[in-house]
Scaffold this motif. Structure first.
Motif, PDB file in Angstrom:
ATOM      1  N   ASP A 212      -2.619  18.355  20.824  1.00  0.00           N
ATOM      2  CA  ASP A 212      -2.133  17.448  19.782  1.00  0.00           C
ATOM      3  C   ASP A 212      -1.749  18.275  18.550  1.00  0.00           C
ATOM      4  O   ASP A 212      -2.083  19.461  18.444  1.00  0.00           O
ATOM      5  CB  ASP A 212      -3.254  16.457  19.437  1.00  0.00           C
ATOM      6  CG  ASP A 212      -2.760  15.261  18.627  1.00  0.00           C
ATOM      7  OD1 ASP A 212      -1.536  15.167  18.382  1.00  0.00           O
ATOM      8  OD2 ASP A 212      -3.605  14.432  18.247  1.00  0.00           O
ATOM      9  N   THR A 213      -1.067  17.647  17.604  1.00  0.00           N
ATOM     10  CA  THR A 213      -0.771  18.295  16.324  1.00  0.00           C
ATOM     11  C   THR A 213      -2.079  18.671  15.627  1.00  0.00           C
ATOM     12  O   THR A 213      -3.059  17.938  15.701  1.00  0.00           O
ATOM     13  CB  THR A 213       0.015  17.308  15.436  1.00  0.00           C
ATOM     14  OG1 THR A 213       1.170  16.896  16.152  1.00  0.00           O
ATOM     15  CG2 THR A 213       0.422  17.935  14.126  1.00  0.00           C
ATOM     16  N   THR A 214      -2.103  19.823  14.942  1.00  0.00           N
ATOM     17  CA  THR A 214      -3.326  20.236  14.239  1.00  0.00           C
ATOM     18  C   THR A 214      -3.532  19.383  12.978  1.00  0.00           C
ATOM     19  O   THR A 214      -2.667  18.572  12.607  1.00  0.00           O
ATOM     20  CB  THR A 214      -3.264  21.720  13.819  1.00  0.00           C
ATOM     21  OG1 THR A 214      -2.383  21.863  12.700  1.00  0.00           O
ATOM     22  CG2 THR A 214      -2.796  22.608  14.966  1.00  0.00           C
ATOM     23  N   GLY A 215      -4.660  19.608  12.311  1.00  0.00           N
ATOM     24  CA  GLY A 215      -4.958  18.831  11.096  1.00  0.00           C
ATOM     25  C   GLY A 215      -4.351  19.422   9.846  1.00  0.00           C
ATOM     26  O   GLY A 215      -4.507  18.855   8.756  1.00  0.00           O
ATOM     27  N   GLY A 216      -3.663  20.554   9.947  1.00  0.00           N
ATOM     28  CA  GLY A 216      -3.085  21.188   8.758  1.00  0.00           C
ATOM     29  C   GLY A 216      -4.112  22.065   8.063  1.00  0.00           C
ATOM     30  O   GLY A 216      -4.882  22.764   8.705  1.00  0.00           O
ATOM     31  N   GLY A 217      -4.130  22.012   6.738  1.00  0.00           N
ATOM     32  CA  GLY A 217      -5.065  22.860   5.996  1.00  0.00           C
ATOM     33  C   GLY A 217      -4.514  24.250   5.780  1.00  0.00           C
ATOM     34  O   GLY A 217      -5.248  25.238   5.843  1.00  0.00           O
ATOM     35  N   LEU A 218      -3.208  24.340   5.500  1.00  0.00           N
ATOM     36  CA  LEU A 218      -2.574  25.644   5.284  1.00  0.00           C
ATOM     37  C   LEU A 218      -2.578  26.051   3.812  1.00  0.00           C
ATOM     38  O   LEU A 218      -1.906  26.995   3.423  1.00  0.00           O
ATOM     39  CB  LEU A 218      -1.152  25.630   5.836  1.00  0.00           C
ATOM     40  CG  LEU A 218      -1.042  25.347   7.342  1.00  0.00           C
ATOM     41  CD1 LEU A 218       0.410  25.327   7.782  1.00  0.00           C
ATOM     42  CD2 LEU A 218      -1.820  26.379   8.140  1.00  0.00           C
ATOM     43  N   GLY A 219      -3.320  25.302   3.011  1.00  0.00           N
ATOM     44  CA  GLY A 219      -3.452  25.667   1.598  1.00  0.00           C
ATOM     45  C   GLY A 219      -4.786  26.359   1.380  1.00  0.00           C
ATOM     46  O   GLY A 219      -5.769  26.060   2.060  1.00  0.00           O
ATOM     47  N   LEU A 220      -4.795  27.284   0.441  1.00  0.00           N
ATOM     48  CA  LEU A 220      -6.045  27.962   0.096  1.00  0.00           C
ATOM     49  C   LEU A 220      -6.784  27.101  -0.929  1.00  0.00           C
ATOM     50  O   LEU A 220      -6.231  26.795  -1.982  1.00  0.00           O
ATOM     51  CB  LEU A 220      -5.728  29.336  -0.495  1.00  0.00           C
ATOM     52  CG  LEU A 220      -6.902  30.237  -0.832  1.00  0.00           C
ATOM     53  CD1 LEU A 220      -7.664  30.622   0.425  1.00  0.00           C
ATOM     54  CD2 LEU A 220      -6.402  31.486  -1.539  1.00  0.00           C
ATOM     55  N   PRO A 221      -8.014  26.681  -0.634  1.00  0.00           N
ATOM     56  CA  PRO A 221      -8.703  25.784  -1.572  1.00  0.00           C
ATOM     57  C   PRO A 221      -9.334  26.518  -2.743  1.00  0.00           C
ATOM     58  O   PRO A 221     -10.031  27.513  -2.561  1.00  0.00           O
ATOM     59  CB  PRO A 221      -9.770  25.124  -0.700  1.00  0.00           C
ATOM     60  CG  PRO A 221     -10.016  26.071   0.406  1.00  0.00           C
ATOM     61  CD  PRO A 221      -8.778  26.885   0.608  1.00  0.00           C
ATOM     62  N   ASN A 222      -9.067  26.021  -3.933  1.00  0.00           N
ATOM     63  CA  ASN A 222      -9.562  26.610  -5.173  1.00  0.00           C
ATOM     64  C   ASN A 222     -10.716  25.758  -5.696  1.00  0.00           C
ATOM     65  O   ASN A 222     -10.605  24.547  -5.754  1.00  0.00           O
ATOM     66  CB  ASN A 222      -8.407  26.617  -6.190  1.00  0.00           C
ATOM     67  CG  ASN A 222      -8.693  27.473  -7.397  1.00  0.00           C
ATOM     68  OD1 ASN A 222      -9.595  28.303  -7.377  1.00  0.00           O
ATOM     69  ND2 ASN A 222      -7.926  27.270  -8.442  1.00  0.00           N
ATOM     70  N   GLY A 223     -11.812  26.388  -6.086  1.00  0.00           N
ATOM     71  CA  GLY A 223     -12.972  25.636  -6.551  1.00  0.00           C
ATOM     72  C   GLY A 223     -13.075  25.578  -8.056  1.00  0.00           C
ATOM     73  O   GLY A 223     -12.610  26.474  -8.754  1.00  0.00           O
ATOM     74  N   GLY A 224     -13.688  24.517  -8.566  1.00  0.00           N
ATOM     75  CA  GLY A 224     -13.884  24.383 -10.002  1.00  0.00           C
ATOM     76  C   GLY A 224     -15.022  23.428 -10.305  1.00  0.00           C
ATOM     77  O   GLY A 224     -15.637  22.865  -9.399  1.00  0.00           O
ATOM     78  N   GLN A 225     -15.281  23.244 -11.590  1.00  0.00           N
ATOM     79  CA  GLN A 225     -16.406  22.420 -12.029  1.00  0.00           C
ATOM     80  C   GLN A 225     -15.956  21.430 -13.090  1.00  0.00           C
ATOM     81  O   GLN A 225     -15.084  21.734 -13.907  1.00  0.00           O
ATOM     82  CB  GLN A 225     -17.495  23.340 -12.608  1.00  0.00           C
ATOM     83  CG  GLN A 225     -18.823  22.676 -12.854  1.00  0.00           C
ATOM     84  CD  GLN A 225     -19.922  23.684 -13.136  1.00  0.00           C
ATOM     85  OE1 GLN A 225     -19.672  24.765 -13.648  1.00  0.00           O
ATOM     86  NE2 GLN A 225     -21.157  23.325 -12.810  1.00  0.00           N
ATOM     87  N   LEU A 226     -16.530  20.254 -13.056  1.00  0.00           N
ATOM     88  CA  LEU A 226     -16.198  19.212 -14.029  1.00  0.00           C
ATOM     89  C   LEU A 226     -17.117  19.306 -15.249  1.00  0.00           C
ATOM     90  O   LEU A 226     -18.186  19.923 -15.175  1.00  0.00           O
ATOM     91  CB  LEU A 226     -16.354  17.835 -13.386  1.00  0.00           C
ATOM     92  CG  LEU A 226     -15.429  17.487 -12.230  1.00  0.00           C
ATOM     93  CD1 LEU A 226     -15.743  16.078 -11.703  1.00  0.00           C
ATOM     94  CD2 LEU A 226     -13.981  17.570 -12.664  1.00  0.00           C
TER      95      LEU A 226
END
Lengths: 335, 284
Positions: A268-282
């Protein structure tokens, strides 16, 4: 004299602290729901990488979700609003994390369930199959094909494990690398794996990074290459099994196979996720992450974020729990 | 273990220095020192705080330990110093029952040259001015920030420096002993030209996903900004000179950095109380 010394210590000490206050911005800690909402909305607005591709009107999201914010709302209520707002991005690289809950989108559930490890164990592998590091593997299809299950990119892909497996299956007609429900992890594993399936330095894909506040502000695309491993490699056909749970580093691997002539995707088609996730704090101490880069195909198209399509589509038939139709389809192609 | 090693090194060197047999009279500090060369060994403890708006609007604070070694040359007319310092700390933010920790390691190197000004002034005062070239680099690890857990930045800065020293040696001795030569000095460093070397707009670089390792992978998206940082540093020193021209220095130091013209500001300050052994290696 002592008085002068003591006085000078006090004066200089006060001077230091007042200088620091003047130099730095004010404290920003806040439990105010609207302040936290605005902060998170703005961070996403200025840095999230896929608004246009996904057709998200982020201003409209602000209108809809800010209406749900009110003074005195509980932390749990605020978390639900902010978590739901992030889920509008439809991206499993997006999370809100507090000390009482974690939000996630759950892209896996957007597709049909196409994997059951027990079916593979019971019907394809010998009772005592091999486990080399993160890999579970053995011969299938009467010894003609090597099957390798890789459940997550743990960052532990080891040269000795790879050497052992590829040497063991060197006389097979093909290899199956099962990446279904592999949610990703360490990207370094991607290149360790793929370096075994190429004969020359190969351009796999491009990546570009957000570099401005506009939704389309990106750096120039940069090339991702893989070089052949100087040792045991596998040059016969390789079928990579994928589904909607194939995400992040596993999706990068799937994207890269498009540039490899002897490797193809089944499932099947993959779920994507080709972006690099950046973390931060509120301002209230909670943390978040979201994607700040785009993975691009060789023709510099970013649409595979919505899922890398399989070269050979196949899906489960849940009326027969003794067969894995996706493995069967891959075997058909390899033999 | 390293702290114990440094502690015992200081103790041993103290015993060596205090058993010296040279005699000296109470006199002007600069005349007493002549043109001496020193190895300065320093240990300190204090409070550090930082905030990196690229990842958080919240301050992280904690106790910091600082160790430093430098070579210095001191005379009435000039002070020259070259050395490096290492600061280690676990900075915490615990707001809204949501604790996070940033493990901080800071390495800084410096070279400073100060020359006497107002040469005909009071005998008890000595004023010097000059410059200091300083490079400071931070490595921060904050696991609660997930993929953005690692922060690295560097600030090469040229400071303008002013230093005022007051000789506070007693004129008369107690119990018939020779009074020790003592001084009190205040040094101010203000950044003249400072650059920041920090992450680009997105904070994270894409090195790892395009198969670049090492510094290439880690610092691929870093940007250098001239005039990208403002910094102020002050030090108050109380120095006691021993008869053999070794010395002990007790200091309170404050320094602060703030980036400017950046995508997201970085702010850091440290308050440190430190003890320095000035080990004389050569008298002229």
């Amino acid at each position: 004299m002592k008085r002068i010394i003591h006085l000078s210590y006090i004066v200089v000490g006060l001077l230091f602290f007042s200088c620091e206050s003047a130099l730095f911005d004010a404290e920003n800690e806040s439990k105010d729901p609207m302040k936290n909402f605005d902060y998170l909305w703005t961070q996403c607005d200025e840095k999230y990488a896929y608004f246009d591709l996904k057709g998200i009107n982020w201003d409209d999201v602000k209108v809809r979700y800010s209406a749900k914010i009110y003074d005195g709302m509980s932390d749990d209520s605020l978390f639900k609003v902010l978590g739901s707002m992030l889920n509008e991005l439809k991206d499993d690289h997006t999370n809100l994390v507090s000390n009482f809950n974690v939000s996630s989108y759950g892209v896996l559930r957007e597709g049909k369930d196409n994997f059951d490890w027990r079916i593979v164990e019971d019907n394809y592998l010998p009772r005592r199959f091999y486990q080399s590091g993160p890999f579970s593997h053995d011969f299938i299809a009467n010894g003609q094909i090597g099957y390798i299950r890789f459940p997550e990119f743990s960052g532990t892909v080891d040269k000795k494990n790879m050497d052992f497996m590829l040497d063991r299956y060197k006389d097979t007609k093909g290899l199956i690398l099962d990446l279904r429900e592999n949610g990703g992890g360490a990207v370094t594993d991607v290149f360790e794996l793929l370096s075994r399936f190429v004969e020359t330095k190969t351009l796999l894909y491009y990546v570009r990074l957000k570099n401005g506040k506009g939704h389309n502000d990106f750096t120039e695309p940069q090339e991702a290459y893989v070089e052949p491993y100087d040792g045991i490699r596998y040059t016969k056909p390789v079928a990579v099994l994928v589904d909607r749970g194939t995400f992040s580093a596993a999706s990068f691997t799937s994207l890269a196979t498009k540039a490899l002539p002897n490797v193809f995707l089944v499932g099947d088609t993959t779920g994507g996720g080709l972006g690099l996730p950046n973390g931060g704090q509120l301002p209230n101490g909670w943390t978040y992450r979201f994607s700040i880069s785009q993975g691009l195909t060789l023709d510099k198209n970013n649409s595979f974020e919505n899922g890398v399509p399989a070269d050979i589509p196949a899906s489960f038939d849940w009326t027969n729990l003794k067969r894995d139709e996706i493995i069967d389809r891959a075997i058909d192609e390899l033999l | 273990m390293k702290q114990h090693l440094l502690f015992w090194t200081l103790i041993i060197l103290t015993l060596i220095t205090t058993t010296g047999s040279l005699k000296a009279h109470a006199q002007d500090e600069q005349a007493f020192l002549g043109n001496s060369r020193y190895i300065d060994l320093s240990a300190g403890v204090g409070l550090s705080r930082l905030r990196d708006f690229a990842t958080s609007p919240l301050f992280y604070e904690g106790i910091a330990h600082r160790y430093a070694v430098s070579l210095s040359r001191m005379s009435e007319r000039r002070d020259i110093s070259t050395g490096f310092a290492f600061l280690t700390s676990n900075l915490e933010n615990d707001y809204n029952e949501h604790a996070a920790e940033s493990a901080l390691k800071t390495l800084s190197v410096h070279h400073s040259r100060l020359y006497q000004i107002f040469g005909n002034g009071s005998e008890r005062w000595n004023f010097k001015a000059g410059g200091e070239l300083n490079g400071t680099a931070n490595l921060r690890v904050n696991r609660s920030l997930m993929n953005s857990a690692v922060g690295i930045e560097a600030f090469p800065i040229l400071f303008g420096t002013l230093k005022a020293t007051r000789n506070i040696t007693r004129q008369s001795s107690r119990r018939g002993k020779e009074p020790k030569t003592k001084s009190l000095s205040f040094k101010l460093n203000a950044s003249l030209i400072g650059a920041s070397v920090r992450n680009g707009y997105s904070y994270l670089g894409i090195g790892q996903i395009i198969n670049k390792s090492g510094f290439d992978g880690l610092l691929g998206d870093y940007q250098v900004k001239a005039f990208g940082v403002s910094s102020l540093a002050t030090t108050l020193d109380y120095t006691i000179w021993l008869k053999n021209k070794n010395g002990w220095r007790f200091s309170y130091a404050w320094d602060a950095y703030k980036t400017s013209r950046d995508f997201a500001d970085f702010e850091m300050a440290s308050h440190t109380f430190r003890v320095t052994l000035l080990f004389n290696t050569k008298n002229n």
